[in-house]
Enzyme design. Structure first.
Site, PDB file in Angstrom:
ATOM      1  N   ASP A  16       0.778  -1.243   0.000  1.00  0.00           N
ATOM      2  CA  ASP A  16       0.000   0.000   0.000  1.00  0.00           C
ATOM      3  C   ASP A  16       0.812   1.298   0.000  1.00  0.00           C
ATOM      4  OD1 ASP A  16      -1.951  -1.942   0.241  1.00  0.00           O
ATOM      5  OD2 ASP A  16      -2.468  -1.467   2.307  1.00  0.00           O
ATOM      6  N   LYS A  80      -6.981  -4.489  -3.101  1.00  0.00           N
ATOM      7  CA  LYS A  80      -7.632  -5.151  -1.978  1.00  0.00           C
ATOM      8  C   LYS A  80      -8.464  -4.153  -1.183  1.00  0.00           C
ATOM      9  CE  LYS A  80      -3.616  -4.654   1.104  1.00  0.00           C
ATOM     10  NZ  LYS A  80      -4.224  -3.914   2.192  1.00  0.00           N
ATOM     11  N   CYS A 112      -2.252  -2.467   7.878  1.00  0.00           N
ATOM     12  CA  CYS A 112      -2.094  -3.433   6.784  1.00  0.00           C
ATOM     13  C   CYS A 112      -0.797  -4.227   6.876  1.00  0.00           C
ATOM     14  CB  CYS A 112      -2.216  -2.731   5.438  1.00  0.00           C
ATOM     15  SG  CYS A 112      -3.875  -2.040   5.169  1.00  0.00           S
TER      16      CYS A 112
END
Length: 183
Positions: A16, A80, A112
């Protein structure tokens, strides 16, 4: 299990590192982490270490930072909405089963990255969390995430250690280029 990164056993996971999400981070810290992630991605590409990228809800948080993506042009990018990458079926399909080690970097450390680390441990992967290549909005959250991941069994490392463990020897053909990345 070995506590050193092996070029033959490892894969790099960039979690991310997205444009809009990066704006929520402290600027200097984000620049430092981005530099480390770029060095890892560039070296992984050069040494043919498998590389995966994830993007958390890219419609809202943007896509992977271009300065990172340029060093991973062939890497699969898995979108996601679950916080753990392992909860995304496409991620599990791309995760190399024959690589026992996962080098984990990205953001946010306490959400995450942490949840992915725990799920990778549950899949019996040896997880190396690169402390100077993960970030959270709040430094206290970063520190807490590091402590929790260490306690859970992750190996906490740093960018330079990973780079030089990958090559193992100053006579490696990539040594001079890697040494330039860490100056």
């Amino acid at each position: 299990m070995a506590s050193i990164v092996s070029i033959d056993a490892s894969q790099l996971l960039i979690v991310d590192m997205q444009s809009k999400l990066s704006l929520a981070m402290q600027t200097e810290a984000m620049q430092a982490v981005s530099k480390q992630v770029q060095a890892l991605a560039q070296t992984a590409q050069r040494l043919s270490v498998p590389l995966l990228l994830t993007e958390q809800y890219p419609q809202g948080l943007g896509h992977t930072l271009p300065e990172i993506l340029q060093h991973a042009p062939q890497a699969p990018v898995i979108e996601k909405t679950a916080f753990s990458a392992c909860a995304a079926p496409k991620f599990n399909a791309k995760l190399s089963r024959d690589k026992s080690q996962v080098i984990l970097v990205g953001m946010e450390a306490h959400i995450c990255v942490l949840q992915t680390a725990f799920d990778l441990l549950a899949q019996h992967k040896q997880v190396f969390v690169v402390e100077d290549a993960i970030i959270s909005r709040a430094p206290t959250n970063h520190a807490n995430a590091i402590a929790r991941m260490r306690e859970a069994g992750c190996i906490i490392t740093n960018t330079e250690s990973v780079l030089f463990e990958w090559i193992g020897n100053a006579q490696h053909e990539a040594f001079k280029d890697i040494a330039k990345l860490v100056r």
